[in-house]
Design an enzyme around this catalytic site. Sequence first.
Site, PDB file in Angstrom:
ATOM      1  CD  GLU A  67      -3.309  -0.866   1.722  1.00  0.00           C
ATOM      2  OE1 GLU A  67      -3.557   0.294   2.102  1.00  0.00           O
ATOM      3  OE2 GLU A  67      -4.126  -1.800   1.808  1.00  0.00           O
ATOM      4  CG  HIS A 107      -3.100   4.059   1.287  1.00  0.00           C
ATOM      5  ND1 HIS A 107      -3.489   3.595   2.520  1.00  0.00           N
ATOM      6  CD2 HIS A 107      -2.822   5.381   1.441  1.00  0.00           C
ATOM      7  CE1 HIS A 107      -3.449   4.588   3.395  1.00  0.00           C
ATOM      8  NE2 HIS A 107      -3.060   5.676   2.773  1.00  0.00           N
ATOM      9  CE  LYS A 137      -4.685   8.280   4.168  1.00  0.00           C
ATOM     10  NZ  LYS A 137      -3.291   8.227   4.666  1.00  0.00           N
TER      11      LYS A 137
END
Length: 242
Positions: free
Chosen positions: A81, A142, A169
Amino acid sequence: MQKKDKNNKIPKICVPIVEKNEKDIIKYVKDINKLPVDIIEWRADFYIDNFEKYDDIIELSNEMKKYTNKPILFTLRSSKEGGNIDIKYNTYKNIIDLYYFIIENKCFDLIDLELLTLKEYNIKKIIKSAHDNNIKAIISNHDFKKTPSKKEIVSRINKMIKLKCDIAKVAYIPKNKKDVITLLDASSEIKDFPIIAISMGDIGIISRIFGSVITFASAKRSSAPGQLEAMKLKYILDTIYN
């Protein structure tokens, strides 16, 4: 004159530390503390190379707190990530133990947990322990290669919310402007829950200004593509929101 939307709150500015040794980390904390930022992120994946030296982390966290009263976010970003730690089968348990260690010793104010790296039952237990110790938890995802579909982004954020994080997130690389719109459109589907939604790189800079509760900036070095310099970002946010 058009009134500004009071519900459209200004994002908090977070600056990551990606230094690799204690001396440089502390120097960077001192430098960041002089800037108009709200949160410091310690990217521990650039520092940790031995999962047995837990006491070093306590000492370092105490030293960091001597030079700042800003909240510190502990992040251990995996290589898949975009981070600096290659999480293999034989290191997974060490990483779980490390999270419990820093929580029990109240080393930091916030922790970051990767949605697709850690098993869901471990995330639940870690967050429960964090909350018992008054520590906030961010669950993150991510992708430095692509932006998922809107449906997938919404699904991942909803999964984070069900796992009882404090902030959800997502941060993805866009291949074009349409990907930026996809991310922003997906984030707008989430109502009444604090999220961070970042479209990385130059074409996604707008996502660092609108829509997130926290936005990430750089001081000396950035931890992801598209991060604006902290002073510049502060000026932009103040100009837009005030």
